[in-house]
Design a protein around this motif. Structure first.
Motif, PDB file in Angstrom:
ATOM      1  N   GLU A 248      97.690 125.047  48.716  1.00  0.00           N
ATOM      2  CA  GLU A 248      98.818 124.632  47.885  1.00  0.00           C
ATOM      3  C   GLU A 248      98.925 125.463  46.610  1.00  0.00           C
ATOM      4  OE1 GLU A 248     101.132 122.556  48.669  1.00  0.00           O
ATOM      5  OE2 GLU A 248     100.223 121.990  50.570  1.00  0.00           O
ATOM      6  N   LEU A 249      97.775 125.827  46.040  1.00  0.00           N
ATOM      7  CA  LEU A 249      97.822 126.626  44.821  1.00  0.00           C
ATOM      8  C   LEU A 249      98.067 128.101  45.097  1.00  0.00           C
ATOM      9  CD1 LEU A 249      94.887 125.046  42.766  1.00  0.00           C
ATOM     10  CD2 LEU A 249      97.331 124.553  42.612  1.00  0.00           C
ATOM     11  N   ARG A 250      97.676 128.536  46.288  1.00  0.00           N
ATOM     12  CA  ARG A 250      97.823 129.955  46.601  1.00  0.00           C
ATOM     13  C   ARG A 250      99.283 130.364  46.694  1.00  0.00           C
ATOM     14  NH1 ARG A 250      95.366 131.665  52.191  1.00  0.00           N
ATOM     15  NH2 ARG A 250      97.084 130.288  52.827  1.00  0.00           N
ATOM     16  N   THR A 251     100.112 129.488  47.277  1.00  0.00           N
ATOM     17  CA  THR A 251     101.517 129.862  47.483  1.00  0.00           C
ATOM     18  C   THR A 251     102.258 130.083  46.164  1.00  0.00           C
ATOM     19  OG1 THR A 251     101.559 128.683  49.591  1.00  0.00           O
ATOM     20  CG2 THR A 251     103.675 129.137  48.533  1.00  0.00           C
ATOM     21  N   PRO A 252     102.236 129.127  45.226  1.00  0.00           N
ATOM     22  CA  PRO A 252     102.937 129.399  43.961  1.00  0.00           C
ATOM     23  C   PRO A 252     102.304 130.546  43.175  1.00  0.00           C
ATOM     24  CG  PRO A 252     101.734 127.333  43.829  1.00  0.00           C
ATOM     25  CD  PRO A 252     101.710 127.742  45.260  1.00  0.00           C
ATOM     26  N   LEU A 253     100.976 130.671  43.243  1.00  0.00           N
ATOM     27  CA  LEU A 253     100.338 131.787  42.544  1.00  0.00           C
ATOM     28  C   LEU A 253     100.753 133.116  43.152  1.00  0.00           C
ATOM     29  CD1 LEU A 253      96.728 130.408  41.937  1.00  0.00           C
ATOM     30  CD2 LEU A 253      98.488 130.850  40.228  1.00  0.00           C
ATOM     31  N   GLN A 259     106.479 138.133  42.263  1.00  0.00           N
ATOM     32  CA  GLN A 259     107.693 138.301  41.469  1.00  0.00           C
ATOM     33  C   GLN A 259     107.425 139.110  40.195  1.00  0.00           C
ATOM     34  OE1 GLN A 259     109.223 134.386  40.840  1.00  0.00           O
ATOM     35  NE2 GLN A 259     109.689 134.039  43.012  1.00  0.00           N
ATOM     36  N   THR A 260     106.250 138.857  39.592  1.00  0.00           N
ATOM     37  CA  THR A 260     105.921 139.610  38.381  1.00  0.00           C
ATOM     38  C   THR A 260     105.710 141.084  38.686  1.00  0.00           C
ATOM     39  OG1 THR A 260     104.895 137.624  37.448  1.00  0.00           O
ATOM     40  CG2 THR A 260     104.350 139.738  36.421  1.00  0.00           C
ATOM     41  N   GLN A 261     105.028 141.384  39.798  1.00  0.00           N
ATOM     42  CA  GLN A 261     104.817 142.775  40.180  1.00  0.00           C
ATOM     43  C   GLN A 261     106.142 143.487  40.472  1.00  0.00           C
ATOM     44  OE1 GLN A 261     102.134 142.320  43.469  1.00  0.00           O
ATOM     45  NE2 GLN A 261     100.293 142.555  42.182  1.00  0.00           N
ATOM     46  N   VAL A 262     107.042 142.773  41.161  1.00  0.00           N
ATOM     47  CA  VAL A 262     108.349 143.379  41.450  1.00  0.00           C
ATOM     48  C   VAL A 262     109.113 143.634  40.148  1.00  0.00           C
ATOM     49  CG1 VAL A 262     110.597 142.962  42.519  1.00  0.00           C
ATOM     50  CG2 VAL A 262     108.504 142.419  43.763  1.00  0.00           C
ATOM     51  N   ALA A 263     109.039 142.649  39.235  1.00  0.00           N
ATOM     52  CA  ALA A 263     109.758 142.819  37.965  1.00  0.00           C
ATOM     53  C   ALA A 263     109.207 143.987  37.164  1.00  0.00           C
ATOM     54  CB  ALA A 263     109.673 141.536  37.166  1.00  0.00           C
ATOM     55  N   GLN A 278     112.850 132.578  35.163  1.00  0.00           N
ATOM     56  CA  GLN A 278     113.291 131.262  35.631  1.00  0.00           C
ATOM     57  C   GLN A 278     112.584 130.886  36.926  1.00  0.00           C
ATOM     58  OE1 GLN A 278     115.310 129.109  34.031  1.00  0.00           O
ATOM     59  NE2 GLN A 278     114.889 127.632  35.658  1.00  0.00           N
ATOM     60  N   SER A 279     112.486 131.880  37.831  1.00  0.00           N
ATOM     61  CA  SER A 279     111.784 131.619  39.089  1.00  0.00           C
ATOM     62  C   SER A 279     110.310 131.325  38.845  1.00  0.00           C
ATOM     63  CB  SER A 279     111.933 132.816  40.025  1.00  0.00           C
ATOM     64  OG  SER A 279     111.202 132.603  41.230  1.00  0.00           O
ATOM     65  N   ASN A 280     109.701 132.108  37.934  1.00  0.00           N
ATOM     66  CA  ASN A 280     108.291 131.863  37.620  1.00  0.00           C
ATOM     67  C   ASN A 280     108.096 130.484  36.981  1.00  0.00           C
ATOM     68  OD1 ASN A 280     107.671 134.363  38.592  1.00  0.00           O
ATOM     69  ND2 ASN A 280     107.350 135.320  36.582  1.00  0.00           N
ATOM     70  N   LEU A 281     109.046 130.080  36.166  1.00  0.00           N
ATOM     71  CA  LEU A 281     108.955 128.778  35.540  1.00  0.00           C
ATOM     72  C   LEU A 281     108.948 127.656  36.574  1.00  0.00           C
ATOM     73  CD1 LEU A 281     108.853 127.064  32.986  1.00  0.00           C
ATOM     74  CD2 LEU A 281     111.369 127.165  32.928  1.00  0.00           C
ATOM     75  N   GLU A 282     109.776 127.820  37.623  1.00  0.00           N
ATOM     76  CA  GLU A 282     109.801 126.809  38.683  1.00  0.00           C
ATOM     77  C   GLU A 282     108.438 126.718  39.376  1.00  0.00           C
ATOM     78  OE1 GLU A 282     112.979 127.858  41.251  1.00  0.00           O
ATOM     79  OE2 GLU A 282     114.570 127.333  39.821  1.00  0.00           O
ATOM     80  N   GLU A 283     107.827 127.882  39.647  1.00  0.00           N
ATOM     81  CA  GLU A 283     106.516 127.868  40.288  1.00  0.00           C
ATOM     82  C   GLU A 283     105.464 127.262  39.354  1.00  0.00           C
ATOM     83  OE1 GLU A 283     105.996 128.474  43.308  1.00  0.00           O
ATOM     84  OE2 GLU A 283     107.908 129.376  43.856  1.00  0.00           O
ATOM     85  N   LEU A 284     105.559 127.562  38.075  1.00  0.00           N
ATOM     86  CA  LEU A 284     104.621 126.989  37.120  1.00  0.00           C
ATOM     87  C   LEU A 284     104.786 125.481  37.009  1.00  0.00           C
ATOM     88  CD1 LEU A 284     104.800 129.706  34.304  1.00  0.00           C
ATOM     89  CD2 LEU A 284     102.862 129.229  35.808  1.00  0.00           C
ATOM     90  N   GLU A 285     106.035 125.026  37.067  1.00  0.00           N
ATOM     91  CA  GLU A 285     106.274 123.584  37.051  1.00  0.00           C
ATOM     92  C   GLU A 285     105.644 122.928  38.270  1.00  0.00           C
ATOM     93  OE1 GLU A 285     107.441 121.639  34.898  1.00  0.00           O
ATOM     94  OE2 GLU A 285     108.398 122.930  33.432  1.00  0.00           O
ATOM     95  N   ARG A 286     105.733 123.609  39.401  1.00  0.00           N
ATOM     96  CA  ARG A 286     105.123 123.065  40.616  1.00  0.00           C
ATOM     97  C   ARG A 286     103.605 123.011  40.474  1.00  0.00           C
ATOM     98  NH1 ARG A 286     105.613 125.437  46.783  1.00  0.00           N
ATOM     99  NH2 ARG A 286     104.325 123.824  47.757  1.00  0.00           N
ATOM    100  N   LEU A 287     103.025 124.070  39.915  1.00  0.00           N
ATOM    101  CA  LEU A 287     101.578 124.059  39.681  1.00  0.00           C
ATOM    102  C   LEU A 287     101.187 122.926  38.737  1.00  0.00           C
ATOM    103  CD1 LEU A 287     100.742 127.867  39.281  1.00  0.00           C
ATOM    104  CD2 LEU A 287      99.964 126.332  41.104  1.00  0.00           C
TER     105      LEU A 287
END
Length: 457
Positions: A248-253, A259-263, A278-287
């Motif tokens: 569960e933690l691996r997927t958002p990480l 996404q950060t590497q692509v950016a 914004q996308s990273n924020l959603e993943e962080l919220e999930r974490l």
């Protein structure tokens, strides 16, 4: 060895034997002492009767001399028994140490110490006497008989020594036999311990062999095997839990890193960077949600109970939950029907969290346009609320596991932003915190999931 059960049992056997031998020896000593005293008295009475008969019925001339001769004969036949005669007439005085014996009788004593043998030694004589008034053949006479008490005392002391030695020997024998019996009797316990020691992380399936155990240890073995089953289940659940947490933690990480590497791979304008953030924020919220839920479950497992209980209408709480998730229900084209009501003491924030998870679970696993039926009821001990919705059938063996962490009926582990497999686990935790239980059913395409809360703390 200090805590050895066999030694403790041997000590208890020895103590019991010591008490038994001591009581038996004391009783035998009492009996023997009484018998020896009775035997001494019988000897004295026999001599007194002989003397009284001679003195009472003797009429011939020279009676005193004849009686002294007769007493000499009796003394030679039984040296341990002695006789004395006391009278104002010297012809009727007889016996060595007569003044000592006569003084003891006059004083009312039943024994006297007299010198005996060459060289003389003091020995205790048990004595008894009688008196005869004068008649025509003789004057008034006091006759006394005594028996040497030393042989009787020696017999009693020999018996006491034998009893002490036999008691000690019997106690030692009882201790040895008790230890041997205890070692044999505790053999199954040692085998049980050996079997238990062979159970380890690499051989968790091994169990104690119950048919080989005595009846007295069978229940203990069954309880131990049951404890091992629970531990094994907890071990498997912990291993599965660790895998699930990692997944569960691996997927958002991974999403965050990717996404950060692509950016960072090339220059980005502000809008593109804002989109990535914004996308990273959603993943962080999930974490954050996963971590918060895990912390909540950890607190619940530590025995934390619901506080600040307030008597509330469950139907009203369900209504507030439906209103809170009204947007999701509209998007799915679903409706909620509430049946029944009950008032129960609840911690409203926890209770609403459980209701929200149940309603979200029903929305997620129902077909669009379905109706969720919420039933509220209970008895004198608890109140229960359940959510029923049409869904795919669930196998009976999977129903109890619905409340496990990260468990999904679909083994493919499909993820969504709203679901990470802890919703029903939190429902179970809330129920336990309210001294309640959870339940799940799947009948004829309808899945029902709910929980109860205790009406009294």
């Amino acid at each position: 060895m200090r805590n050895s059960i066999a030694i403790r049992l041997a000590a208890m056997f020895a103590a019991a034997a010591l008490v038994a031998f001591a009581l038996l020896g004391g009783a035998l000593h009492r009996v023997l002492s009484g018998e020896l005293a009775r035997h001494q008295q019988a000897q004295i009475d026999g001599r007194l009767e002989d003397m009284a008969y001679m003195l009472e019925h003797g009429r011939a001339a020279g009676l005193g001399e004849r009686i002294r001769d007769k007493l000499d004969t009796l003394g030679a036949a039984d040296p341990r028994t002695r006789s004395w005669l006391a009278s104002d007439d010297p012809a009727f005085r007889y016996g060595e140490d007569l003044p000592l014996v006569e003084a003891a009788i006059t004083a009312g004593r039943d024994s006297v110490e007299l010198p005996v043998g060459t060289p003389p030694r003091l020995t205790r004589m048990r004595i008894r006497g009688g008196e005869l008034a004068a008649n025509g053949a003789r004057p008034a006479v006091r006759y006394i008989a005594g028996v040497d008490a030393e042989p009787f005392g020696d017999t009693l002391r020999t018996f006491e020594t034998a009893v002490v030695l036999l008691t000690l020997a019997g106690t030692a024998l009882a201790a040895a036999l008790g230890y041997w019996i205890a070692r044999i009797g505790l053999g199954p316990v040692q085998r049980l311990s050996a079997d238990a020691q062979r159970i380890g992380p690499d051989d968790r399936a091994r169990r104690l062999q119950l048919p080989a155990l005595p009846r007295e240890l069978s229940d203990l073995g069954s309880s131990f095997n049951a404890a091992l089953d629970r531990l094994d289940a907890a071990y498997r659940q912990l291993a599965t839990f660790s895998d699930d947490v990692a997944h569960e933690l691996r997927t958002p990480l991974a999403n965050l890193i990717g996404q950060t590497q692509v950016a960072l791979a090339r220059e980005r304008n502000a809008d593109a960077l804002r989109e990535v953030l914004q996308s990273n924020l959603e993943e962080l919220e999930r974490l954050r949600a996963i971590v918060a839920d895990m912390l909540f479950l950890a607190r619940a497992e530590q025995g934390v109970r619901a506080r600040d209980l307030v008597a509330s209408s469950i139907a009203q709480e369900v209504g507030k939950t439906v209103e809170f998730l009204d947007l999701l229900l509209d998007e799915a084209g679903m409706s909620v029907q509430v049946e029944g009501d009950a008032v129960a003491p609840i911690e409203t924030s926890l209770f609403r969290r459980a209701l929200t998870n149940l309603l979200q679970n029903a929305i997620q696993h129902s077909r669009p346009g379905s109706r969720v039926v919420v039933r509220i009821g209970g008895d004198e001990r608890s109140a229960a609320v359940s959510f029923s919705n049409p869904s795919a059938p669930i196998a009976p063996e999977q129903l109890p596991r619905l409340f496990d962490r990260f468990y999904r009926v679909d083994s493919s582990r499909r993820n969504s932003g709203e679901n990470h497999g802890l919703g029903l686990s939190i429902v179970k935790a809330v129920a336990v915190m309210h001294n309640g239980t959870v339940f799940a059913r799947s009948d004829n395409g309808i899945t029902t999931v709910g929980f109860s809360v205790a009406l009294k703390a």
